[in-house]
Design a protein around this motif. Sequence first.
Motif, short mmCIF file in Angstrom:
data_model
loop_
_atom_site.label_atom_id
_atom_site.label_comp_id
_atom_site.label_asym_id
_atom_site.label_seq_id
_atom_site.Cartn_x
_atom_site.Cartn_y
_atom_site.Cartn_z
N UNK A 49 0.84 -1.24 0.04
CA UNK A 49 0.04 -0.03 -0.11
C UNK A 49 0.68 1.22 -0.06
N UNK A 50 1.84 1.20 0.70
CA UNK A 50 2.79 2.36 1.03
C UNK A 50 3.45 2.43 -0.39
N UNK A 51 3.75 1.37 -1.14
CA UNK A 51 4.41 1.69 -2.48
C UNK A 51 3.79 2.21 -3.30
N UNK A 52 2.41 1.81 -3.30
CA UNK A 52 1.42 2.25 -4.24
C UNK A 52 1.21 3.83 -4.13
N UNK A 53 1.06 4.08 -2.93
CA UNK A 53 0.94 5.69 -2.51
C UNK A 53 2.08 6.19 -2.90
N UNK A 54 3.24 5.88 -2.75
CA UNK A 54 4.40 6.54 -3.17
C UNK A 54 4.58 6.82 -4.73
N UNK A 55 4.15 5.62 -5.20
CA UNK A 55 4.07 5.90 -6.72
C UNK A 55 3.33 6.68 -7.19
N UNK A 56 1.86 6.95 -6.83
CA UNK A 56 1.06 7.91 -7.17
C UNK A 56 1.46 9.10 -6.77
N UNK A 57 2.25 9.52 -5.60
CA UNK A 57 2.59 10.55 -5.29
C UNK A 57 3.88 11.19 -6.28
N UNK A 58 4.59 10.23 -6.67
CA UNK A 58 5.80 10.41 -7.68
C UNK A 58 5.24 10.79 -8.96
N UNK A 59 4.14 10.24 -9.43
CA UNK A 59 3.53 10.52 -10.72
C UNK A 59 2.95 11.95 -10.95
N UNK A 60 2.32 12.14 -9.67
CA UNK A 60 1.78 13.54 -9.51
C UNK A 60 2.83 14.63 -9.25
N UNK A 61 3.84 14.25 -8.72
CA UNK A 61 4.91 15.44 -8.74
C UNK A 61 5.72 15.58 -10.10
N UNK A 62 5.78 14.29 -10.75
CA UNK A 62 6.37 14.32 -12.16
C UNK A 62 5.42 15.29 -13.08
N UNK A 63 4.00 15.17 -12.87
CA UNK A 63 3.17 15.83 -13.99
C UNK A 63 3.40 17.35 -13.61
N UNK A 64 3.47 17.71 -12.10
CA UNK A 64 3.56 19.09 -11.78
C UNK A 64 5.04 19.69 -12.32
N UNK A 65 6.03 18.87 -12.24
CA UNK A 65 7.32 19.48 -12.90
C UNK A 65 7.20 19.69 -14.31
N UNK A 66 6.59 18.72 -15.00
CA UNK A 66 6.32 19.02 -16.70
C UNK A 66 5.42 20.03 -16.92
N UNK A 67 4.38 20.08 -16.11
CA UNK A 67 3.81 21.30 -16.19
C UNK A 67 4.27 22.78 -15.84
N UNK A 68 5.08 22.92 -14.91
CA UNK A 68 5.90 23.93 -14.73
C UNK A 68 6.91 24.17 -15.68
N UNK A 69 7.68 23.22 -16.27
CA UNK A 69 8.55 23.36 -17.43
C UNK A 69 7.94 23.87 -18.43
N UNK A 70 6.71 23.73 -18.83
CA UNK A 70 6.02 24.22 -20.11
C UNK A 70 5.51 25.59 -19.75
N UNK A 71 5.27 25.78 -18.60
CA UNK A 71 4.85 27.19 -18.27
C UNK A 71 5.75 28.25 -17.96
N UNK A 72 6.85 27.85 -18.27
CA UNK A 72 8.03 28.83 -18.06
C UNK A 72 8.12 29.68 -19.14
#
Length: 72
Positions: A49-72
């Motif tokens: 369960x912890x691994x799934x939660x961490x993976x979900x969090x990592x995916x979300x952070x990755x999306x935020x980073x990509x979004x921030x990159x394109x908004x620069x």
Amino acid sequence: MDELDEALKRKEDDMKQMEERYKKYLEKAKSALKNQLQEKDRMLHSLEKEMDKTKTQRDYEEKLIVSAWYNM
């Protein structure tokens, strides 16, 4: 002859007692192993369960980073 019969009876009684102790120890060992297995299963489930939660969090952070990159 009576002495031999008594000695044989004592030996049989000793063997029965030893067998009962063996069965008791065997049941205790089985119970302990079962408890350990259940605890390990709970821990594994928790870690999954912890691994799934961490993976979900990592995916979300990755999306935020990509979004921030394109908004620069």
